[in-house]
Design a protein around this motif. Structure first.
Motif, PDB file in Angstrom:
ATOM      1  N   ALA A 163       0.833  -1.199   0.000  1.00  0.00           N
ATOM      2  CA  ALA A 163       0.000   0.000   0.000  1.00  0.00           C
ATOM      3  C   ALA A 163       0.872   1.255   0.000  1.00  0.00           C
ATOM      4  CB  ALA A 163      -0.929   0.000   1.220  1.00  0.00           C
ATOM      5  N   ILE A 164       1.981   1.222   0.757  1.00  0.00           N
ATOM      6  CA  ILE A 164       2.913   2.355   0.775  1.00  0.00           C
ATOM      7  C   ILE A 164       3.525   2.555  -0.606  1.00  0.00           C
ATOM      8  CG2 ILE A 164       5.110   3.156   1.724  1.00  0.00           C
ATOM      9  CD1 ILE A 164       4.383   1.648   4.313  1.00  0.00           C
ATOM     10  N   VAL A 165       3.910   1.445  -1.248  1.00  0.00           N
ATOM     11  CA  VAL A 165       4.511   1.512  -2.582  1.00  0.00           C
ATOM     12  C   VAL A 165       3.513   2.062  -3.597  1.00  0.00           C
ATOM     13  CG1 VAL A 165       5.363   0.079  -4.488  1.00  0.00           C
ATOM     14  CG2 VAL A 165       6.232  -0.281  -2.180  1.00  0.00           C
ATOM     15  N   GLU A 166       2.267   1.582  -3.543  1.00  0.00           N
ATOM     16  CA  GLU A 166       1.261   2.051  -4.492  1.00  0.00           C
ATOM     17  C   GLU A 166       0.961   3.533  -4.295  1.00  0.00           C
ATOM     18  OE1 GLU A 166      -1.964  -0.615  -3.826  1.00  0.00           O
ATOM     19  OE2 GLU A 166      -1.230  -2.116  -5.263  1.00  0.00           O
ATOM     20  N   SER A 167       0.972   3.994  -3.046  1.00  0.00           N
ATOM     21  CA  SER A 167       0.749   5.414  -2.786  1.00  0.00           C
ATOM     22  C   SER A 167       1.881   6.258  -3.362  1.00  0.00           C
ATOM     23  CB  SER A 167       0.618   5.648  -1.274  1.00  0.00           C
ATOM     24  OG  SER A 167       0.478   7.010  -0.983  1.00  0.00           O
ATOM     25  N   ALA A 168       3.119   5.809  -3.165  1.00  0.00           N
ATOM     26  CA  ALA A 168       4.268   6.537  -3.713  1.00  0.00           C
ATOM     27  C   ALA A 168       4.227   6.537  -5.233  1.00  0.00           C
ATOM     28  CB  ALA A 168       5.569   5.918  -3.209  1.00  0.00           C
ATOM     29  N   ARG A 169       3.861   5.408  -5.813  1.00  0.00           N
ATOM     30  CA  ARG A 169       3.808   5.351  -7.284  1.00  0.00           C
ATOM     31  C   ARG A 169       2.688   6.239  -7.827  1.00  0.00           C
ATOM     32  NH1 ARG A 169       5.665  -0.045 -10.407  1.00  0.00           N
ATOM     33  NH2 ARG A 169       7.622  -0.372  -9.304  1.00  0.00           N
ATOM     34  N   GLY A 170       1.622   6.377  -7.070  1.00  0.00           N
ATOM     35  CA  GLY A 170       0.568   7.285  -7.487  1.00  0.00           C
ATOM     36  C   GLY A 170       1.077   8.712  -7.581  1.00  0.00           C
ATOM     37  N   ARG A 171       1.893   9.129  -6.599  1.00  0.00           N
ATOM     38  CA  ARG A 171       2.470  10.478  -6.648  1.00  0.00           C
ATOM     39  C   ARG A 171       3.415  10.620  -7.834  1.00  0.00           C
ATOM     40  NH1 ARG A 171       1.635  10.170  -0.974  1.00  0.00           N
ATOM     41  NH2 ARG A 171       3.400   8.782  -0.623  1.00  0.00           N
ATOM     42  N   MET A 172       4.192   9.563  -8.103  1.00  0.00           N
ATOM     43  CA  MET A 172       5.098   9.605  -9.267  1.00  0.00           C
ATOM     44  C   MET A 172       4.310   9.758 -10.562  1.00  0.00           C
ATOM     45  SD  MET A 172       7.717   6.499  -8.364  1.00  0.00           S
ATOM     46  CE  MET A 172       8.137   6.192  -6.641  1.00  0.00           C
ATOM     47  N   SER A 173       3.276   8.947 -10.735  1.00  0.00           N
ATOM     48  CA  SER A 173       2.494   8.976 -11.976  1.00  0.00           C
ATOM     49  C   SER A 173       1.868  10.343 -12.202  1.00  0.00           C
ATOM     50  CB  SER A 173       1.405   7.898 -11.938  1.00  0.00           C
ATOM     51  OG  SER A 173       1.974   6.613 -11.847  1.00  0.00           O
ATOM     52  N   GLU A 174       1.363  10.944 -11.120  1.00  0.00           N
ATOM     53  CA  GLU A 174       0.758  12.268 -11.247  1.00  0.00           C
ATOM     54  C   GLU A 174       1.806  13.304 -11.639  1.00  0.00           C
ATOM     55  OE1 GLU A 174      -2.196  15.059 -11.371  1.00  0.00           O
ATOM     56  OE2 GLU A 174      -2.407  12.884 -11.106  1.00  0.00           O
ATOM     57  N   ARG A 175       2.966  13.244 -11.031  1.00  0.00           N
ATOM     58  CA  ARG A 175       4.029  14.218 -11.307  1.00  0.00           C
ATOM     59  C   ARG A 175       4.599  14.050 -12.720  1.00  0.00           C
ATOM     60  NH1 ARG A 175       6.868  12.999  -7.319  1.00  0.00           N
ATOM     61  NH2 ARG A 175       8.334  11.577  -8.287  1.00  0.00           N
ATOM     62  N   LEU A 176       4.702  12.790 -13.168  1.00  0.00           N
ATOM     63  CA  LEU A 176       5.357  12.506 -14.455  1.00  0.00           C
ATOM     64  C   LEU A 176       4.360  12.366 -15.596  1.00  0.00           C
ATOM     65  CD1 LEU A 176       7.938   9.868 -13.165  1.00  0.00           C
ATOM     66  CD2 LEU A 176       8.354  12.283 -13.666  1.00  0.00           C
ATOM     67  N   ARG A 177       3.102  12.734 -15.377  1.00  0.00           N
ATOM     68  CA  ARG A 177       2.089  12.598 -16.416  1.00  0.00           C
ATOM     69  C   ARG A 177       2.483  13.416 -17.649  1.00  0.00           C
ATOM     70  NH1 ARG A 177      -3.876  13.710 -14.546  1.00  0.00           N
ATOM     71  NH2 ARG A 177      -3.359  11.799 -13.395  1.00  0.00           N
ATOM     72  N   GLY A 178       2.399  12.776 -18.794  1.00  0.00           N
ATOM     73  CA  GLY A 178       2.725  13.454 -20.048  1.00  0.00           C
ATOM     74  C   GLY A 178       4.186  13.415 -20.429  1.00  0.00           C
ATOM     75  N   THR A 179       5.047  12.862 -19.575  1.00  0.00           N
ATOM     76  CA  THR A 179       6.479  12.819 -19.874  1.00  0.00           C
ATOM     77  C   THR A 179       6.900  11.517 -20.552  1.00  0.00           C
ATOM     78  OG1 THR A 179       7.054  11.870 -17.715  1.00  0.00           O
ATOM     79  CG2 THR A 179       6.954  14.278 -17.869  1.00  0.00           C
ATOM     80  N   GLY A 180       6.045  10.500 -20.493  1.00  0.00           N
ATOM     81  CA  GLY A 180       6.429   9.198 -21.021  1.00  0.00           C
ATOM     82  C   GLY A 180       7.060   8.299 -19.981  1.00  0.00           C
ATOM     83  N   TRP A 181       7.301   8.825 -18.785  1.00  0.00           N
ATOM     84  CA  TRP A 181       7.850   8.033 -17.676  1.00  0.00           C
ATOM     85  C   TRP A 181       6.752   7.786 -16.647  1.00  0.00           C
ATOM     86  CZ3 TRP A 181      11.174  12.833 -17.792  1.00  0.00           C
ATOM     87  CH2 TRP A 181      12.161  12.741 -18.786  1.00  0.00           C
ATOM     88  N   SER A 182       6.919   6.724 -15.887  1.00  0.00           N
ATOM     89  CA  SER A 182       5.946   6.432 -14.840  1.00  0.00           C
ATOM     90  C   SER A 182       6.608   6.188 -13.481  1.00  0.00           C
ATOM     91  CB  SER A 182       5.113   5.206 -15.210  1.00  0.00           C
ATOM     92  OG  SER A 182       5.944   4.067 -15.395  1.00  0.00           O
ATOM     93  N   ARG A 183       7.924   5.923 -13.474  1.00  0.00           N
ATOM     94  CA  ARG A 183       8.645   5.662 -12.223  1.00  0.00           C
ATOM     95  C   ARG A 183       9.873   6.553 -12.155  1.00  0.00           C
ATOM     96  NH1 ARG A 183       9.916  -0.590 -12.586  1.00  0.00           N
ATOM     97  NH2 ARG A 183      10.917   0.231 -14.458  1.00  0.00           N
ATOM     98  N   ASN A 184      10.309   6.835 -10.946  1.00  0.00           N
ATOM     99  CA  ASN A 184      11.463   7.718 -10.773  1.00  0.00           C
ATOM    100  C   ASN A 184      12.726   7.149 -11.396  1.00  0.00           C
ATOM    101  OD1 ASN A 184      10.042   9.690  -9.335  1.00  0.00           O
ATOM    102  ND2 ASN A 184      10.359   8.653  -7.383  1.00  0.00           N
ATOM    103  N   ALA A 185      12.877   5.822 -11.413  1.00  0.00           N
ATOM    104  CA  ALA A 185      14.079   5.215 -11.970  1.00  0.00           C
ATOM    105  C   ALA A 185      14.204   5.443 -13.467  1.00  0.00           C
ATOM    106  CB  ALA A 185      14.093   3.709 -11.677  1.00  0.00           C
ATOM    107  N   GLU A 186      13.152   5.906 -14.130  1.00  0.00           N
ATOM    108  CA  GLU A 186      13.170   6.077 -15.578  1.00  0.00           C
ATOM    109  C   GLU A 186      13.476   7.497 -16.018  1.00  0.00           C
ATOM    110  OE1 GLU A 186       9.256   4.901 -16.608  1.00  0.00           O
ATOM    111  OE2 GLU A 186       9.530   2.794 -16.069  1.00  0.00           O
ATOM    112  N   VAL A 187      13.397   8.479 -15.126  1.00  0.00           N
ATOM    113  CA  VAL A 187      13.495   9.876 -15.555  1.00  0.00           C
ATOM    114  C   VAL A 187      14.907  10.197 -16.027  1.00  0.00           C
ATOM    115  CG1 VAL A 187      11.666  10.555 -13.980  1.00  0.00           C
ATOM    116  CG2 VAL A 187      14.037  10.742 -13.233  1.00  0.00           C
TER     117      VAL A 187
END
Length: 506
Positions: free
Chosen positions: A415-439
């Motif tokens: 649940a903690i991981v999914e919450s963090a990934r939700g913040r990542m997805s919102e921040r990286l929307r439109g960039t083509g990335w979905s996780r911090n390791a990809e930026v």
């Protein structure tokens, strides 16, 4: 008297397919059967399989000269998956199956008794057929459950050449054909390991949760029995389910690898090859048909290399390119095939051959040169690609008794991981990335800047030469993940310092 029949098939290279037109030309010359269009040996043997299968299916081939052309002729064709298309094109040319056309794709291997046998790689074949505008795809009934995961195209399963011919309008005498029934895919029964079972390793637990949240590569370094493998086996249970696009990518690779009806899964895959694995087993290859290796079968999931220094250095270094690009291109004399390789790599290693280096109670019996040789099998460029590098201490009774039960359960950590990934997805929307390791690094120094002054520890390490530019980027990606786990808007100095600490094992 001449006749021409046309059907379609799919040639597969890696996980990419290309629609192939199958033309059959029948003339009134001396009986013969030839296949042209760059077939390999197994495809050339289709002559005898098709002839015997047609005879046993009640629709024997006419005693005429038959020439089958596979076009485009410049594309190599491999495997026995063209058998059904060749047979249907010949039957169409002989006016036995009038409803066969080049708009219908046929996939399947023929048995001598006329049965249609399943083949590997049906999912990417269907994707290629759909993208090429096929109206319908006929597959072996053994591949039907696997094929139904691909939407946007009509799929029909057949168990014999006779059933395929009748479906195409052939009027054949004999017994009725039993109705085709769907084959249910077996459920994914992989057990989920419980994170709360880990005691006395808060740093290791923190590292695994951070790796799961941001998609980071990690190295766990510690003595035998410290719990490195135990921690690694709990990482897949912390990862969220795959979305439809990711699950389809995983299914395509698993289909080529021969998983059949079990190709479709919504859980991230897990691959843990033995340290005796070759470079081909790890990155893919083979003679003739190029197959995906462990790094591709683990795409969107985890590739775990236990006892990493026991792998040959050349095998480990083969991972360097796919770790950066998320793709692996396998070159052979017959051509090249590209596979996805967007996985998390998790390495586990002892600190020395005997495993006791740095232990206060167990003396190390290894010479300094032996320790350097042992750890040197993991090259500097490979280790630089590990975002997380932590030491896992030996667990003692004191650590066990002092445990306060603070280790989260797998469900809580997920649940903690999914919450963090939700913040990542919102921040990286439109960039083509979905996780911090990809930026990209440009984003980290632009829109993804940290709080003012937060990168000072990284800048000093870079100026001193203890951190490379790649290491700077990877530490900042990890800092972003730690900030997401804390619910912070941007990385602060404490997140950067923690990221450096989690990279400090080597």
């Amino acid at each position: 008297m001449t006749g021409i029949g046309r059907a379609a098939a799919v040639a597969l290279v890696g996980v990419s397919g290309r629609r192939i037109e199958v033309e059959a030309h029948l003339t009134s010359q001396l009986p013969a059967f030839s296949i042209i269009g760059l077939p390999d040996t197994s495809l050339g043997e289709a002559r005898e399989r098709v002839r015997a299968a047609a005879a046993n299916a009640g629709c024997p081939l006419p005693a005429r000269r038959i020439t089958v052309n596979l076009t485009p002729a410049a594309i190599p064709k491999r495997g026995s998956g063209f058998d059904l298309a060749i047979a249907m094109a010949v039957l169409a040319g002989a006016d036995v199956a009038p409803r066969v056309s080049e708009r219908i794709v046929y996939i399947g291997e023929l048995g001598l008794d006329g049965r249609v046998r399943p083949v590997a790689g049906v999912i990417p074949m269907l994707l290629a057929a759909r993208d090429a505008g096929a109206e319908r795809v006929v597959v072996p009934i053994g591949n039907l459950a696997e094929a139904r995961v691909v939407g946007g195209v009509t799929v029909h399963g057949v168990d014999s050449l006779r059933a395929a011919a009748i479906d195409a309008g052939a009027l054949l005498p004999g017994i009725d054909v039993e109705p085709v029934l769907p084959v249910a895919a077996p459920p994914d029964r992989r057990p989920v390991a419980e994170l709360a079972d880990v005691v006395g390793n808060p740093v290791g637990v923190r590292a695994v949760i951070a790796a799961a949240a941001g998609g980071h590569h990690a190295l766990l370094l510690g003595p035998p029995g410290a719990g490195k493998t135990m921690l690694a086996e709990r990482l897949p249970g912390l990862l969220p389910d795959l979305d439809e696009a990711a699950a389809l990518e995983v299914a395509a690779v698993r289909s080529v690898a021969g998983h059949g009806a079990a190709s479709w899964t919504t859980r991230p895959p897990w691959e843990a090859p033995h340290h005796s694995a070759s470079a081909v087993a790890l990155v893919g290859g083979g003679s003739g048909v190029i197959r995906p290796g462990a790094v591709s079968r683990a795409t969107r999931g985890v590739l775990f290399l236990d006892e990493a220094p026991e792998f040959p250095r050349s095998v480990l270094d083969a991972l360097r390119q796919p770790l950066e690009s998320g793709r692996i291109t396998v070159h052979r004399a017959a051509g090249a095939a590209e596979f996805p390789a967007r996985c998390q790599v998790l390495l586990a290693a002892n600190p020395c051959p005997c495993g006791n280096a740095g232990d206060r109670f167990q003396p190390c019996e290894c010479t300094p040169a032996a320790v350097r040789r042992y750890l040197g099998r993991m090259s500097g460029p490979l280790l630089d690609r590990m975002d997380i590098r932590v030491r896992v201490p030996r667990v003692t009774t004191g650590l066990i008794r002092s445990g306060d039960g603070s280790t989260p359960t797998t469900a809580q950590a997920r649940a903690i991981v999914e919450s963090a990934r939700g913040r990542m997805s919102e921040r990286l929307r439109g960039t083509g990335w979905s996780r911090n390791a990809e930026v990209a690094g440009t984003w980290l120094r632009g829109d993804g800047r940290s709080e003012p002054g937060a990168t000072s520890p990284l800048d000093k390490a870079l100026d001193r030469g203890t951190l490379t530019m790649r290491g700077w980027d990877r530490a900042m990606r990890l800092a972003w993940t730690l900030a997401d786990l804390h619910g912070a808007g941007r990385p602060a100095t404490r997140h950067v310092l923690e990221a450096l600490a989690l990279r400090g094992a080597l």
